[in-house]
Design a protein around this motif. Structure first.
Motif, PDB file in Angstrom:
ATOM      1  N   GLN A 123      75.279  21.882  24.884  1.00  0.00           N
ATOM      2  CA  GLN A 123      75.350  22.731  26.073  1.00  0.00           C
ATOM      3  C   GLN A 123      73.985  23.331  26.412  1.00  0.00           C
ATOM      4  O   GLN A 123      73.852  24.536  26.649  1.00  0.00           O
ATOM      5  N   TRP A 124      72.959  22.473  26.416  1.00  0.00           N
ATOM      6  CA  TRP A 124      71.619  22.944  26.762  1.00  0.00           C
ATOM      7  C   TRP A 124      71.549  23.066  28.276  1.00  0.00           C
ATOM      8  O   TRP A 124      71.441  22.084  28.993  1.00  0.00           O
ATOM      9  N   TYR A 125      71.644  24.289  28.760  1.00  0.00           N
ATOM     10  CA  TYR A 125      71.821  24.592  30.176  1.00  0.00           C
ATOM     11  C   TYR A 125      70.552  25.207  30.743  1.00  0.00           C
ATOM     12  O   TYR A 125      70.001  26.177  30.192  1.00  0.00           O
ATOM     13  N   ILE A 126      70.056  24.629  31.850  1.00  0.00           N
ATOM     14  CA  ILE A 126      68.830  25.104  32.492  1.00  0.00           C
ATOM     15  C   ILE A 126      69.155  25.434  33.944  1.00  0.00           C
ATOM     16  O   ILE A 126      69.652  24.578  34.696  1.00  0.00           O
ATOM     17  N   TYR A 127      68.897  26.659  34.351  1.00  0.00           N
ATOM     18  CA  TYR A 127      69.209  27.121  35.705  1.00  0.00           C
ATOM     19  C   TYR A 127      67.916  27.530  36.409  1.00  0.00           C
ATOM     20  O   TYR A 127      67.121  28.313  35.880  1.00  0.00           O
TER      21      TYR A 127
END
Length: 217
Positions: A115-119
């Motif tokens: 779940q490596w999440y980049i916003y």
């Protein structure tokens, strides 16, 4: 819920940039990496005997290789201060999740995106933003060369990148599979740190990626 689309230039550029930041860095030097890997003994090679080590002019190298092999075994989690984290995240407004690397004592390798999440906020108040989520695993084998570096060969990938690009009311979703490309890093370790160096620049003074031991399992 996501679907594969003909992405806009912005979406393609983002995806390409993220892939370049992690998996494609140094692929221009893949030929060099494959050549050096080809000259190594594979994970199933017959171990060097103590007698061979005593008579070899490279006995010091053998001991270094064994020390690195023993040190590598275990689970490692990315240090968020390393370049590996900063480059793909860039000027992101929010980054969560993590990345693991796992080495087994018998030569198996895994890189796990959890779940490596980049916003990235391009004006969220008017509905312009980009969300990118990495999930899945790259798996394969590794060997330690005479320089004390673990060289990885990827055999399978279940890793996917889900991208959401919002332009006001227009939302585009794209899912990209991470291909079975060579990992453009070689790894070594010193006790409680795993260090990753670009294949194209193994002699750099600072590692590109730093990991710390973890008890995730």
């Amino acid at each position: 819920m996501s679907r594969t689309i003909d992405g806009s230039r912005t979406g393609r550029s983002l995806g390409a940039g993220l892939l370049a930041g992690i998996l494609l860095l140094g692929l221009s030097a893949c030929d060099d990496g494959e050549q050096s890997a080809g000259s190594m003994n594979g994970p199933g090679a017959t171990p060097t005997t103590s007698q061979d080590e005593d008579t070899s002019t490279e006995s010091g190298i053998h001991s270094d290789v064994q020390a690195v092999q023993q040190c590598l075994a275990g689970d490692w989690e990315i240090d968020r201060s390393s370049e590996f984290w900063d480059i793909p995240a860039g000027e992101a407004d929010d980054v969560t999740g993590t990345v693991y690397v796992v080495f087994s004592a018998d030569g198996e390798f895994r890189m796990i995106f959890e779940q490596w999440y980049i916003y990235v906020d391009n004006g969220a108040e008017i509905g312009n933003y980009v969300e990118t989520t990495w999930n899945g695993t790259l798996s394969g084998e590794y060997v330690v060369d005479e320089g004390g570096f673990a060289v990885v060969e990827v055999a399978d990938s279940s890793a996917k990148i889900e991208t959401v690009i919002a332009f006001g009311k227009n939302i585009e979703e794209e899912t990209t599979r991470v291909e079975d490309q060579p990992v453009p890093l070689v790894f070594t370790c010193d006790s409680d740190r795993l260090l990753g160096f670009p294949v194209a620049d193994q002699d750099r003074s600072e590692p590109f990626a730093v990991y710390h031991r973890t008890n995730r399992s």
